[in-house]
Design a protein around this motif. Structure first.
Motif, short mmCIF file in Angstrom:
data_model
loop_
_atom_site.label_atom_id
_atom_site.label_comp_id
_atom_site.label_asym_id
_atom_site.label_seq_id
_atom_site.Cartn_x
_atom_site.Cartn_y
_atom_site.Cartn_z
N LEU A 1 78.56 79.68 24.13
CA LEU A 1 77.90 80.39 25.24
C LEU A 1 77.68 79.47 26.43
CD1 LEU A 1 75.22 82.52 23.37
CD2 LEU A 1 77.33 83.33 24.44
N LYS A 2 77.29 78.23 26.18
CA LYS A 2 77.00 77.30 27.27
C LYS A 2 78.25 76.93 28.07
CE LYS A 2 72.81 75.04 25.76
NZ LYS A 2 72.19 73.75 25.47
N HIS A 3 79.41 76.97 27.43
CA HIS A 3 80.63 76.51 28.10
C HIS A 3 81.46 77.65 28.68
CE1 HIS A 3 79.91 72.38 27.19
NE2 HIS A 3 79.77 72.64 25.91
N LYS A 4 80.90 78.85 28.72
CA LYS A 4 81.60 79.94 29.38
C LYS A 4 81.70 79.62 30.87
CE LYS A 4 80.76 83.91 26.48
NZ LYS A 4 82.05 84.54 26.51
N LYS A 5 82.80 80.00 31.46
CA LYS A 5 82.99 79.70 32.87
C LYS A 5 82.08 80.54 33.77
CE LYS A 5 87.66 78.08 32.39
NZ LYS A 5 88.05 76.91 33.07
N GLU A 6 81.75 81.74 33.33
CA GLU A 6 80.90 82.62 34.13
C GLU A 6 79.50 82.68 33.52
OE1 GLU A 6 82.83 86.39 34.11
OE2 GLU A 6 84.67 85.61 34.98
N ASP A 7 78.51 82.87 34.36
CA ASP A 7 77.15 83.07 33.87
C ASP A 7 77.08 84.43 33.19
OD1 ASP A 7 76.30 80.65 34.91
OD2 ASP A 7 75.64 81.54 36.81
N ILE A 8 76.27 84.52 32.16
CA ILE A 8 76.12 85.81 31.48
C ILE A 8 74.72 86.37 31.75
CG2 ILE A 8 77.80 85.29 29.68
CD1 ILE A 8 75.50 84.75 27.78
N THR A 9 74.64 87.68 31.69
CA THR A 9 73.36 88.36 31.94
C THR A 9 72.57 88.43 30.64
OG1 THR A 9 74.25 90.54 31.44
CG2 THR A 9 74.46 89.79 33.72
N LEU A 10 71.32 88.85 30.75
CA LEU A 10 70.49 89.04 29.56
C LEU A 10 71.09 90.11 28.65
CD1 LEU A 10 66.88 88.85 31.00
CD2 LEU A 10 67.87 87.35 29.28
N ASP A 11 71.62 91.17 29.23
CA ASP A 11 72.24 92.23 28.43
C ASP A 11 73.45 91.70 27.68
OD1 ASP A 11 70.42 94.21 29.12
OD2 ASP A 11 71.62 94.91 30.83
N GLU A 12 74.27 90.91 28.35
CA GLU A 12 75.45 90.32 27.70
C GLU A 12 75.03 89.37 26.59
OE1 GLU A 12 78.64 90.40 31.40
OE2 GLU A 12 77.23 88.72 31.22
N LEU A 13 73.98 88.58 26.83
CA LEU A 13 73.48 87.67 25.80
C LEU A 13 73.01 88.46 24.59
CD1 LEU A 13 72.69 84.90 24.74
CD2 LEU A 13 70.53 85.12 25.99
N ALA A 14 72.28 89.54 24.83
CA ALA A 14 71.80 90.38 23.73
C ALA A 14 72.98 90.93 22.92
CB ALA A 14 70.94 91.52 24.27
N ASN A 15 74.02 91.36 23.60
CA ASN A 15 75.21 91.87 22.90
C ASN A 15 75.87 90.77 22.08
OD1 ASN A 15 74.98 94.52 23.79
ND2 ASN A 15 76.17 94.13 25.63
N HIS A 16 76.01 89.59 22.64
CA HIS A 16 76.60 88.46 21.92
C HIS A 16 75.79 88.13 20.67
CE1 HIS A 16 79.81 87.33 24.65
NE2 HIS A 16 78.96 87.27 25.67
#
Length: 58
Positions: free
Chosen positions: A25-40
């Motif tokens: 997750l930390k090395h993704k090129k794009e920032d993720i949203t809280l919703d995306e984090l919850a899905n992950h």
């Protein structure tokens, strides 16, 4: 507070058992949203449950 900072803080506080997941997750090129984090996190939890069930059945 900026959502990016919140997401990063949550990732940092994940347990050591999710070390590889945190790194990914930390090395993704794009920032993720809280919703995306919850899905992950839901997907990771589902995978973990399935792996544990397979190990118990083996």
């Amino acid at each position: 507070m900026d959502e990016t900072i919140v997401v990063s803080s949550i990732i940092d506080k994940l347990p050591p058992s999710l070390k590889e997941f945190k790194r990914t997750l930390k090395h993704k090129k794009e920032d993720i949203t809280l919703d995306e984090l919850a899905n992950h996190l839901r997907v990771e939890e589902d995978c973990s449950i399935q792996e544990n069930e397979k190990e118990q059945n083996a």
